[in-house]
Design a protein around this motif. Sequence first.
Motif, PDB file in Angstrom:
ATOM      1  N   UNK A  30      -8.025  -3.498  -3.241  1.00 26.88           N
ATOM      2  CA  UNK A  30      -6.994  -4.311  -3.865  1.00 26.88           C
ATOM      3  C   UNK A  30      -7.368  -4.859  -5.244  1.00 26.88           C
ATOM      4  N   UNK A  31      -8.619  -4.672  -5.694  1.00 27.92           N
ATOM      5  CA  UNK A  31      -8.982  -5.152  -7.031  1.00 27.92           C
ATOM      6  C   UNK A  31     -10.236  -4.434  -7.495  1.00 27.92           C
ATOM      7  N   UNK A  32     -10.297  -4.156  -8.836  1.00 25.37           N
ATOM      8  CA  UNK A  32     -11.489  -3.529  -9.401  1.00 25.37           C
ATOM      9  C   UNK A  32     -11.711  -4.055 -10.810  1.00 25.37           C
ATOM     10  N   UNK A  33     -12.923  -4.500 -11.100  1.00 26.93           N
ATOM     11  CA  UNK A  33     -13.226  -4.928 -12.473  1.00 26.93           C
ATOM     12  C   UNK A  33     -13.354  -3.711 -13.383  1.00 26.93           C
ATOM     13  N   UNK A  34     -13.331  -3.946 -14.705  1.00 25.17           N
ATOM     14  CA  UNK A  34     -13.491  -2.832 -15.644  1.00 25.17           C
ATOM     15  C   UNK A  34     -14.835  -2.144 -15.441  1.00 25.17           C
ATOM     16  N   UNK A  35     -15.860  -2.944 -15.142  1.00 23.23           N
ATOM     17  CA  UNK A  35     -17.187  -2.394 -14.862  1.00 23.23           C
ATOM     18  C   UNK A  35     -17.641  -2.941 -13.517  1.00 23.23           C
ATOM     19  N   UNK A  36     -17.962  -2.054 -12.610  1.00 23.77           N
ATOM     20  CA  UNK A  36     -18.433  -2.505 -11.302  1.00 23.77           C
ATOM     21  C   UNK A  36     -17.613  -1.903 -10.173  1.00 23.77           C
TER      22      UNK A  36
ATOM     23  N   UNK B 190     -13.053  -4.317  -4.889  1.00 22.83           N
ATOM     24  CA  UNK B 190     -13.054  -5.200  -3.725  1.00 22.83           C
ATOM     25  C   UNK B 190     -12.036  -4.676  -2.715  1.00 22.83           C
ATOM     26  N   UNK B 191     -12.317  -4.940  -1.443  1.00 21.53           N
ATOM     27  CA  UNK B 191     -11.430  -4.457  -0.391  1.00 21.53           C
ATOM     28  C   UNK B 191     -10.987  -5.612   0.489  1.00 21.53           C
ATOM     29  N   UNK B 192      -9.851  -5.439   1.143  1.00 19.13           N
ATOM     30  CA  UNK B 192      -9.401  -6.373   2.173  1.00 19.13           C
ATOM     31  C   UNK B 192      -9.579  -5.677   3.517  1.00 19.13           C
ATOM     32  N   UNK B 193      -9.956  -6.470   4.532  1.00 18.70           N
ATOM     33  CA  UNK B 193     -10.268  -5.878   5.832  1.00 18.70           C
ATOM     34  C   UNK B 193      -9.625  -6.720   6.935  1.00 18.70           C
ATOM     35  N   UNK B 194      -8.367  -6.453   7.279  1.00 14.94           N
ATOM     36  CA  UNK B 194      -7.774  -7.167   8.411  1.00 14.94           C
ATOM     37  C   UNK B 194      -8.446  -6.772   9.715  1.00 14.94           C
ATOM     38  N   UNK B 195      -8.389  -7.658  10.688  1.00 17.29           N
ATOM     39  CA  UNK B 195      -9.082  -7.394  11.954  1.00 17.29           C
ATOM     40  C   UNK B 195      -8.448  -6.244  12.731  1.00 17.29           C
ATOM     41  N   UNK B 196      -7.130  -6.269  12.865  1.00 16.85           N
ATOM     42  CA  UNK B 196      -6.430  -5.278  13.699  1.00 16.85           C
ATOM     43  C   UNK B 196      -5.142  -4.843  12.989  1.00 16.85           C
ATOM     44  N   UNK B 197      -4.922  -3.524  12.911  1.00 20.51           N
ATOM     45  CA  UNK B 197      -3.668  -2.998  12.370  1.00 20.51           C
ATOM     46  C   UNK B 197      -3.058  -2.061  13.414  1.00 20.51           C
ATOM     47  N   UNK B 198      -1.826  -2.357  13.798  1.00 18.39           N
ATOM     48  CA  UNK B 198      -1.093  -1.529  14.765  1.00 18.39           C
ATOM     49  C   UNK B 198      -0.094  -0.670  13.991  1.00 18.39           C
ATOM     50  N   UNK B 199      -0.101   0.625  14.283  1.00 12.89           N
ATOM     51  CA  UNK B 199       0.787   1.598  13.610  1.00 12.89           C
ATOM     52  C   UNK B 199       0.576   1.574  12.098  1.00 12.89           C
ATOM     53  N   UNK B 200      -0.655   1.695  11.686  1.00 15.57           N
ATOM     54  CA  UNK B 200      -0.981   1.706  10.261  1.00 15.57           C
ATOM     55  C   UNK B 200      -0.260   2.854   9.545  1.00 15.57           C
ATOM     56  N   UNK B 201       0.291   2.559   8.346  1.00 17.68           N
ATOM     57  CA  UNK B 201       0.998   3.532   7.507  1.00 17.68           C
ATOM     58  C   UNK B 201       2.202   4.149   8.207  1.00 17.68           C
ATOM     59  N   UNK B 202       2.756   3.437   9.188  1.00 20.48           N
ATOM     60  CA  UNK B 202       3.943   3.915   9.898  1.00 20.48           C
ATOM     61  C   UNK B 202       5.002   2.809   9.905  1.00 20.48           C
ATOM     62  N   UNK B 203       6.239   3.175  10.177  1.00 15.75           N
ATOM     63  CA  UNK B 203       7.251   2.129  10.355  1.00 15.75           C
ATOM     64  C   UNK B 203       6.865   1.214  11.512  1.00 15.75           C
ATOM     65  N   UNK B 204       7.108  -0.065  11.338  1.00 19.68           N
ATOM     66  CA  UNK B 204       6.758  -1.015  12.391  1.00 19.68           C
ATOM     67  C   UNK B 204       5.301  -1.427  12.375  1.00 19.68           C
ATOM     68  N   UNK B 205       4.641  -1.326  11.208  1.00 25.48           N
ATOM     69  CA  UNK B 205       3.232  -1.706  11.090  1.00 25.48           C
ATOM     70  C   UNK B 205       3.083  -3.212  11.352  1.00 25.48           C
TER      71      UNK B 205
END
Length: 414
Positions: A300-306, A309-324
Motif C-alpha cells: 500500500x505504500x513505497x518510498x522513492x528509495x527503499x 510497506x504492506x498491510x496484513x489483515x488477520x483473516x480474509x474470506x473470499x479474497x478477490x471475489x464478490x462478497x469479500x
Amino acid sequence: MAAATHTIQVFEHQCLWAHKGEERLSTTQLMAFQDFYGEKGVPYYSLVNNGIQFNEYAGVIKVGNLTVEVLPKADKSDDKPLWQNTLINMLKTVGIFNIHAPSSTSLRLKSNSILDLYFELFINEIEYLLHRGFIKKYRKVERNALALKGALNFGKHIQKNVVHKERFYVRQTVYDTDHKIHQLLYKTIQLIHSINTNPLLNSRLGTLALNFPEVSSCVVTESFFHTLQFTRKTEPYKNALSIARLLLFNYHPDVSSGKTHLLALMFDMNLLWEQYVYISLRRKLLTKGFTITAQSRKKFWKPHIGYHSTMVPDIVINKDKPGCIVLDTKWKNLNGKNPSPEDLRQLYVYKKYYNATKVALIYPGEHYSITAGKYYEETHNTLSHHECAVITLPIDKKDPQSKIVLAQFMADYL
C-alpha cells in the motif's frame, strides 16, 4: 533434602510480589526473574517494585522448584481450572499439541499443568517411536580398528599406532542409530528428567533412558532445525522434535548467580486468538464453498528509495471475489467500550484496499454479540454506507474442545 515443589496460577496482567500478596516469590526466585529479564527485557512480563507483572502472554514459567502458570482471561470468570482447560484446548486446536502416538489421544495425567502436558506428550512420542523401531542413518566416523575397513587416515595412523601395529586408523561410513535426531531427543529426555517434578512421570522417564540406544552427546543449534528436511522415514519424528526444540531453546540454565534454572513456554494471546479463530472458521467454511486466508499481504505504500510497506489483515474470506470479508482479531475485553480509533481506522483501510463487502473486529467475550457501526463520510459530517462490525465470540469453556460458538455468527454475518 530437595526443596518442595510449588505451583502458582495467575491470570495475564496480574502481579507477583516478594513482599505482599497471597502467593509470594522468594528472593531467589525474584532475582531469577530479574536476571532473565536483563537489560533488553522479555515480552512475557515487566518488572515492578519488588515483583513482576505479566503481559498478554499465557503459558508456564518454571524457576527452580517454582512453576508459574499464567492463564488467559477474557471475561469476568475467575475459575482458574476452567481457564487452564481453555488454554490447553486452544493450543490443541491450533496444533501446538499435535501428536502421533495413539495413547496420547487420552492423556493419563488428569490435573496437568501445561508443563506436565508437554512432558507427557514428549514421553508418549518417544515411547511410540521406540515401539516402531528407531531409524538408522549413515554417518562418517574416524577410529582405530582391528581391520582395515574403509579409508586409511595415514597421518593419524602413524601418529597413534606406532606401538600397536595390529591397528588401523580409518575413515568409515557406519549405518546405525547414533545420529543427530536421536542425540537431540536423548538430550531432551535428560533435560526433562532434571526438571520434572511430577512423580507420575519419573518411572516412564527412567524406562525411556534405559531403553534408549546409546548415542553421542551433541550441541544444540537452531541451524539443525532450520535445515532439517523430513522424509518418509523421519516424518514420525516431527512432533517429538517439535517439542524437543521448544524445550531445549526455551530452557535457560544458571540465569542467576544462585544457579537457578528457568524454563519459559509462553504464548502471545493475540497470536493464539488469531490462529484459534482462523482454524475454527476454516473448519466450518471450507465445507460451504468459501475460501479463507490468514495473514494476506497487500502493498500500500513505497518510498522513492527503499522497500514498500504492506498491510496484513488477520483473516480474509473470499479474497478477490464478490462478497469479500476482512476480519481482524483482538485479544482483549472491551467491557462495553468502543474499539480503539486505531483499530477502526485499520479496518477502514482494509475495506477500501481489499474491496471488502464487510469488515469486522473479533473479540473474545462472555456472550455472542454483533454491534454494527458506520464510518463518517470523508468530506462532510454525515454517516456513509461503510460499516465496521464489532463482534464478540464466546468460547465454550465447558466443551472438551473449547470451541468458539460460531453457528449464530455464521448465520448472522456470512
